[in-house]
Design a protein around this motif. Structure first.
Motif, mmCIF file in Angstrom:
data_model
loop_
_atom_site.group_PDB
_atom_site.id
_atom_site.type_symbol
_atom_site.label_atom_id
_atom_site.label_comp_id
_atom_site.label_asym_id
_atom_site.label_seq_id
_atom_site.Cartn_x
_atom_site.Cartn_y
_atom_site.Cartn_z
ATOM 1 N N GLN A 66 0.808 -1.228 0.000
ATOM 2 C CA GLN A 66 0.000 0.000 0.000
ATOM 3 C C GLN A 66 0.842 1.279 0.000
ATOM 4 O OE1 GLN A 66 -2.427 -1.878 2.843
ATOM 5 N NE2 GLN A 66 -2.654 -2.964 0.902
ATOM 6 N N VAL A 67 2.094 1.184 0.479
ATOM 7 C CA VAL A 67 2.886 2.419 0.504
ATOM 8 C C VAL A 67 3.353 2.823 -0.899
ATOM 9 C CG1 VAL A 67 3.729 2.199 2.873
ATOM 10 C CG2 VAL A 67 5.087 1.259 1.005
ATOM 11 N N LEU A 68 3.374 1.854 -1.791
ATOM 12 C CA LEU A 68 3.902 2.158 -3.135
ATOM 13 C C LEU A 68 3.169 3.310 -3.828
ATOM 14 C CD1 LEU A 68 4.729 -1.369 -4.586
ATOM 15 C CD2 LEU A 68 6.300 0.550 -4.363
ATOM 16 N N PRO A 69 1.812 3.236 -3.953
ATOM 17 C CA PRO A 69 1.153 4.297 -4.723
ATOM 18 C C PRO A 69 1.268 5.672 -4.068
ATOM 19 C CG PRO A 69 -0.365 2.481 -4.234
ATOM 20 C CD PRO A 69 0.885 2.208 -3.492
ATOM 21 N N THR A 70 1.588 5.702 -2.764
ATOM 22 C CA THR A 70 1.622 7.005 -2.094
ATOM 23 C C THR A 70 3.022 7.637 -2.117
ATOM 24 O OG1 THR A 70 2.131 5.964 0.005
ATOM 25 C CG2 THR A 70 -0.214 6.318 -0.480
ATOM 26 N N SER A 71 4.005 6.901 -2.568
ATOM 27 C CA SER A 71 5.381 7.417 -2.516
ATOM 28 C C SER A 71 5.654 8.404 -3.647
ATOM 29 C CB SER A 71 6.358 6.247 -2.628
ATOM 30 O OG SER A 71 7.642 6.742 -2.921
ATOM 31 N N ILE A 72 6.498 9.388 -3.376
ATOM 32 C CA ILE A 72 6.845 10.333 -4.444
ATOM 33 C C ILE A 72 7.813 9.703 -5.448
ATOM 34 C CG2 ILE A 72 6.437 12.479 -3.158
ATOM 35 C CD1 ILE A 72 9.566 12.571 -2.899
ATOM 36 N N ASN A 83 8.424 11.815 -14.047
ATOM 37 C CA ASN A 83 9.864 11.502 -13.957
ATOM 38 C C ASN A 83 10.295 10.745 -12.701
ATOM 39 O OD1 ASN A 83 10.430 12.579 -16.434
ATOM 40 N ND2 ASN A 83 10.504 14.647 -15.555
ATOM 41 N N SER A 84 9.356 10.182 -11.957
ATOM 42 C CA SER A 84 9.775 9.386 -10.790
ATOM 43 C C SER A 84 10.493 8.131 -11.296
ATOM 44 C CB SER A 84 8.554 8.998 -9.952
ATOM 45 O OG SER A 84 7.666 8.238 -10.741
ATOM 46 N N PRO A 85 11.416 7.601 -10.478
ATOM 47 C CA PRO A 85 12.197 6.450 -10.978
ATOM 48 C C PRO A 85 11.374 5.180 -11.148
ATOM 49 C CG PRO A 85 12.766 6.945 -8.691
ATOM 50 C CD PRO A 85 11.863 8.043 -9.149
ATOM 51 N N LEU A 86 10.243 5.083 -10.415
ATOM 52 C CA LEU A 86 9.466 3.835 -10.452
ATOM 53 C C LEU A 86 8.067 4.081 -11.002
ATOM 54 C CD1 LEU A 86 10.405 2.572 -6.878
ATOM 55 C CD2 LEU A 86 11.338 1.732 -9.032
ATOM 56 N N VAL A 87 7.539 3.073 -11.671
ATOM 57 C CA VAL A 87 6.155 3.146 -12.156
ATOM 58 C C VAL A 87 5.427 1.893 -11.694
ATOM 59 C CG1 VAL A 87 4.662 3.216 -14.192
ATOM 60 C CG2 VAL A 87 6.825 4.470 -14.209
ATOM 61 N N LEU A 88 4.266 2.115 -11.058
ATOM 62 C CA LEU A 88 3.430 0.982 -10.641
ATOM 63 C C LEU A 88 2.295 0.866 -11.654
ATOM 64 C CD1 LEU A 88 2.663 -1.114 -8.437
ATOM 65 C CD2 LEU A 88 1.330 0.697 -7.351
ATOM 66 N N SER A 89 2.152 -0.303 -12.252
ATOM 67 C CA SER A 89 1.144 -0.459 -13.290
ATOM 68 C C SER A 89 0.078 -1.438 -12.812
ATOM 69 C CB SER A 89 1.824 -0.993 -14.559
ATOM 70 O OG SER A 89 0.873 -1.283 -15.535
#
Ligand SMILES: Nc1ncnc2c1ncn2[C@@H]1O[C@H](COP(=O)(O)OP(=O)(O)OP(=O)(O)O)[C@@H](O)[C@H]1O
Length: 641
Positions: free
Chosen positions: A100-106, A112-118
């Motif tokens: 759950q912390v993933l979608p809330t992280s900057i 241009n964030s280093p990570l993308v959650l799909s």
């Protein structure tokens, strides 16, 4: 123990690459200590890239982390197992709401964030997410494009090339399908007629082009070796065409030379960018890529991005083989379910109405096909091998492994000699059950296997250097050991040492230069125009001559390079099955390790076995491991379909 500490310990013991750890350190530095879970997951995503996956599959991470991440790795030492946590143990130390912390992280899903959650399911490093999206967009655009062809007389052409249409012919269907849209995949095992089909497809395309100018068709493959094979198979098959079509192709395609994808796209030294890209697309109406299962996601994105909107793309390959060592099993993902067809009823009707084919059997049609399996509407799987009978020898062995049927294998592994004696159809597949890799039966097999090559070497050029070079390279393709793993007693490194000693004596070192040393290039080297996977042989043209390494050049010519020019090579009496992709050897010896590991899969075994054209020997210590490998499949992470 902090997660950074866990990552550092993994790195110290060789379980994690420096680049994976650096990413975590960088993120922690930027985001602060509370971002430890994110930094840890980012390191795992990067680690997965190193294992060929463009993303981290979060559902599998939660349920089976050790197997997904291969942590502990297959060759982990006893000491490292003692010092390091397993992936599951490390994950258990994250807060329970880590997903759950993933979608809330900057660091995730921001510009241009280093990570993308799909889809809340897959975590990507941004670059790889973009590759995947770009491939999908380019393919979708091409799927919706109709090539500019005059197809009113198509049925007549297909009749002339494939015989009449009373029976279902997948080859004919592939050809009909390829005139329908700008994107086609033709997949099938060895000898199923991919080249046969493609040569007829080339003739069809040139015959039915709408303008008077010939189509500009480019042929390419991921490695130099695969490109050379593509050129020679196409030339060989051309002679089997009805004369009228031979003439068409001779006139419209005087250059039928396949090149590497790097050359096609125009690789530039010290740059990931190619000369051809969206701003400067390739001048081609049709691009055909062979051995497409070996094309990784970055290269596929470069390829689809370098095609003009009207350029038709045709991918050929065996979806059941191992994917590229680099990230992204693109072909495998696009057509994983191709056995079942999944053709939408409208497509089946079109194929029947266009008079290309009889109505497709029900089992290959799927009313949800177009929505659920869009790329399968552009895919044809060739089912019948013309080279190997699925009931005999290599064909049977490959088929049983590929379809994960162990019943026959159990029998064969326990008594291959009896089976071969009772039925000559099985005389070309052999087993060697050993307790040590250094045992005499393997030594005898290797000495006999390399004898013809050594004889040609010892004879010398006798004044005909080019002819001698051709003979040497031909001999090099006759016999090859393929190991499933790199390290340990049954791995590539040890086998190379053993074989060097068996053939040349104790005093010769496997990693030094000696006449008769086969080598494989392990990294693309543009300065000498050699590609990862190219194979050469150390020779001496005359007694006063220095050692030179003989390679086949990208245009089929012989090259004699000084060893000092070769920066990234390793001895190749034995090579990994991964590295053998795109090659074929008359006699292939597949060596299994003595311990189980997640990398032993049916794809690995199938790829090894199908490198053999005449004989295949399976060397193993425990039958059980061959069966377990057959039962295990590669998991493909990715969001292409
Ligand atoms: N429909 C057919 N009729 C007659 N011969 C065929 C037919 N299809 C294929 N062949 C022959 O079978 C052999 C294998 O075909 P081909 O080389 O095209 O297979 P492939 O799938 O390209 O193999 P590989 O995976 O090794 O590249 C060739 O000799 C080819 O001429």
């Amino acid at each position: 123990m902090t997660h950074l500490h866990i990552l550092r310990t993994w790195h110290q013991h060789g379980w994690l690459r420096a680049v994976d750890l650096s990413l975590a350190e960088y993120l922690l530095d930027k985001l602060g200590a509370d971002a430890e879970a994110i930094a840890f997951l980012a390191a795992l995503t990067s680690h997965q890239l190193g294992h060929g996956h463009p993303c981290l599959d979060l559902a599998s991470l939660a349920s089976e982390a050790d197997a997904l991440l291969q942590l502990p790795p297959e060759n982990a030492s006893f000491e490292s197992r003692h010092q390091c946590l397993t992936a599951t143990q490390a994950l258990a130390q994250l807060p329970s709401d880590w997903s759950q912390v993933l979608p809330t992280s900057i660091a995730v899903n921001q510009p241009n964030s280093p990570l993308v959650l799909s889809d809340e399911k897959r975590l990507y490093l941004r670059r790889y997410y973009h590759y995947e999206q770009a491939i999908k967009q380019d393919l979708n655009q091409r799927c919706a494009t109709q090539p500019e062809l005059e197809v009113s007389q198509l049925r007549k052409t297909l009749d002339a090339l494939f015989g009449n249409a009373e029976q279902l012919s997948w080859q004919r269907l592939a050809c009909a399908m390829a005139v329908r849209s700008g994107f086609t995949i033709i997949t099938g095992g060895p000898g199923t007629g991919k080249t046969y089909t493609v040569v007829r497809l080339l003739a069809t395309l040139q015959h039915h082009r709408s303008g008077s100018k010939p189509l500009r068709i480019r042929l390419a493959a991921p490695t130099g070796k695969a490109a050379a094979r593509m050129t020679s198979s196409i030339e060989g098959e051309l002679g089997n065409l009805p004369e009228q079509f031979q003439v068409t192709l001779q006139q419209t395609m005087p250059n039928r030379q396949a090149v590497t994808l790097h050359r096609l796209l125009g690789s530039q030294s010290h740059s990931r960018e190619f000369k051809h890209n969206r701003r400067n697309p390739l001048l081609a109406d049709v691009v055909i890529v062979d051995e497409a299962s070996m094309v990784d996601i970055e290269m596929m994105a470069a390829l689809t991005g370098a095609l003009a909107p009207h350029t038709q793309l045709i991918l050929l390959g065996d979806k059941d083989q191992l994917a590229s060592v680099e990230a992204g099993a693109v072909l495998g993902q696009l057509c994983e379910q191709a056995e079942q067809g999944h053709y939408a009823p409208e497509l089946a009707d079109w194929l029947a109405d266009s008079h290309a084919l009889p109505q497709l059997p029900e089992q290959y049609c799927d009313s949800n096909g177009a929505a659920r399996w869009p790329y399968l509407q552009h895919t044809v799987m060739l089912h019948e091998s013309r080279r190997f009978n699925a009931e005999q020898g290599i064909g049977k062995l490959a088929h049983e492994v590929n379809t994960q049927q162990t019943e026959w294998l159990v029998d064969w592994l326990s008594d291959a000699k009896r089976i071969a004696a009772e039925n000559p159809d099985f005389a070309n597949i052999h087993t060697l059950e050993l307790t040590h890799a250094s045992q005499k039966p393997l030594r005898v097999l290797v000495q006999e296997g390399y004898q013809p090559l050594l004889e040609v070497l010892q004879r010398g050029p006798e004044g005909a250097v080019e002819q001698w070079g051709e003979q040497l390279l031909a001999q090099l393709e006759r016999f090859q050991l393929l190991a499933a793993v790199r390290s340990g007693d049954w791995g590539v490194e040890h086998l190379n040492k053993l074989i060097t000693q068996w053939l040349f004596g104790e005093q010769v070192s496997a990693d030094k230069w000696f006449v008769g040393r086969p080598v494989m290039v392990t990294q693309n080297d543009y300065s000498v125009d050699l590609r990862n996977g190219d194979i050469g042989l150390a020779v001496r043209i005359g007694p006063a001559e220095p050692i030179r390494v003989l390679f086949r050049g990208a245009n089929g010519e012989l090259r004699w390079l000084l060893p000092s020019r070769l920066a990234h090579i390793e001895t190749a009496f034995a090579m990994t099955i991964h590295k053998s992709q795109g090659s074929e050897f008359n006699h292939t010896v597949v060596v299994m390790p003595d311990h189980d590991s997640p990398i032993l899969t049916k794809e690995l075994l199938y790829t090894g076995i199908t490198r053999a054209s005449e004989h295949c020997t399976l060397v193993f210590k425990q039958r059980e491991l061959v069966l377990r490998a057959t039962e295990r499949r590669i998991r493909r992470s990715g969001g292409l379909t």
